[in-house]
Design a protein around this motif. Structure first.
Motif, PDB file in Angstrom:
ATOM      1  N   GLU A 140       0.811  -1.216   0.000  1.00 61.56           N
ATOM      2  CA  GLU A 140       0.000   0.000   0.000  1.00 61.56           C
ATOM      3  C   GLU A 140       0.847   1.270   0.000  1.00 61.56           C
ATOM      4  N   ASP A 141       2.003   1.226   0.688  1.00 65.13           N
ATOM      5  CA  ASP A 141       2.857   2.409   0.800  1.00 65.13           C
ATOM      6  C   ASP A 141       4.073   2.361  -0.115  1.00 65.13           C
ATOM      7  N   ASP A 142       4.214   1.302  -0.904  1.00 61.19           N
ATOM      8  CA  ASP A 142       5.377   1.174  -1.775  1.00 61.19           C
ATOM      9  C   ASP A 142       5.205   2.013  -3.041  1.00 61.19           C
ATOM     10  N   GLU A 143       6.338   2.406  -3.634  1.00 63.26           N
ATOM     11  CA  GLU A 143       6.320   3.185  -4.868  1.00 63.26           C
ATOM     12  C   GLU A 143       7.303   2.577  -5.854  1.00 63.26           C
ATOM     13  N   LEU A 144       7.109   2.901  -7.132  1.00 63.14           N
ATOM     14  CA  LEU A 144       7.924   2.339  -8.207  1.00 63.14           C
ATOM     15  C   LEU A 144       8.480   3.465  -9.072  1.00 63.14           C
ATOM     16  N   LEU A 145       9.768   3.375  -9.378  1.00 62.93           N
ATOM     17  CA  LEU A 145      10.441   4.306 -10.288  1.00 62.93           C
ATOM     18  C   LEU A 145      11.103   3.491 -11.391  1.00 62.93           C
TER      19      LEU A 145
END
Length: 300
Positions: free
Chosen positions: A222-227
């Protein structure tokens, strides 16, 4: 929160849009300005350390010419670099040396700080920064395929399995207590050099990579992000303004699940530092069987 960073070598924003690669493009994407020094276009060995350090190749010193087993050859390489002898000539000479001697060429790594540094920042491999052997392995296979020492089919198989191993590592790393999980994946580059005039075959490569990125995206907490980042794109026969098929284009990409991606390769380090969250982990001593490990030779 884990910031997952996928370094997709040669991911070209135009191709990703043309092939409708929604996972590579993510929620927000932009054409990212890259860097070049040794050649007229961005080069893997220069651009990725620049992305990691925020420094131009002339500042971090890894300019793609690497180091030879022989100190004399390394010295001559440095002289050729300072004299601005063209990269294509140096590459041709390097190929001749490798084919006619037992000399091996090794890509150098930077000494400067990177956004990959730190106990809770996990990196599998990153050209010019950490564990260059994966990149050198795939480059060596490409050279063997070019010289008909291995078949095209063998090379393609190895390119796909090598990429799959990096995606598998990401899935494992992002499940741990880390701030960053980052890896470099080279398949769009090596197969781009193979398919610059074969649109449908290259589309299949993009679609495969897009599907694997989608699997990573689906696994985000839920709090993870992707670059997603690339160092350059690839010139191809079906793009009107491209005229040197199979060389690197200036159409690098940055895409992210966050609000706005970095717009320049040299901005990535500060962008990452502004978008990570420190891991709240209390250090505990690990109870290892010290005497047994000493007997086995793991420690002295």
């Amino acid at each position: 929160m884990v910031l997952v960073v996928l370094a997709l070598d040669a991911a070209d924003i135009r191709h990703a849009e043309e092939f409708s690669c929604d996972n590579i493009l993510l929620d927000n994407h932009t054409k990212m300005e890259s860097v070049a020094h040794r050649l007229d276009h961005p080069h893997t060995g220069e651009a990725w350390p620049s992305i990691a350090t925020g420094l131009h190749p002339t500042e971090h010193g890894v300019t793609g010419h690497g180091s030879w087993d022989s100190a004399a050859l390394t010295g001559l390489s440095r002289v050729a670099h300072k004299l601005n002898i063209s990269g294509s000539i140096r590459s041709a000479v390097g190929d001749l040396i490798k084919s006619s001697t037992d000399q091996e060429w090794t890509l150098l790594t930077v000494d400067d700080p990177t956004f990959l540094d730190g106990e809770y920042r996990a990196v599998h491999n990153w050209p010019g920064v950490y564990r260059n052997e994966a990149l050198q392995y795939i480059w060596r296979l490409f050279a063997q395929a070019k010289d008909d020492e291995i078949s095209k089919e063998t090379f393609i198989r190895e390119a796909y399995t090598e990429a799959a191993s990096k995606f598998g590592w990401i899935h494992e790393a992002m499940s741990k207590d880390v701030e960053i999980a980052a890896t470099h994946i080279h398949i769009l580059d090596v197969l781009g050099h193979l398919y610059p005039e074969d649109r449908e075959s290259y589309r299949e490569v993009y679609e495969d990579v897009d599907e694997r990125v989608g699997e990573v995206r689906d696994t985000l907490g839920e709090d993870d992000e992707l670059l997603i980042l690339s160092d350059h794109g690839m010139e191809v026969s079906w793009v009107e303004e491209d005229d040197d098929y199979g060389t690197h284009s200036w159409r690098a990409i940055a895409s992210t699940t966050l609000d706005s991606p970095p717009e320049h390769a040299l901005d990535v380090k500060s962008w990452v530092e502004n978008n990570i969250q420190a891991v709240d982990t209390k250090r505990t001593a690990t109870d290892l069987p010290e005497e047994q490990l000493r007997e086995l030779g793991y420690i002295e």
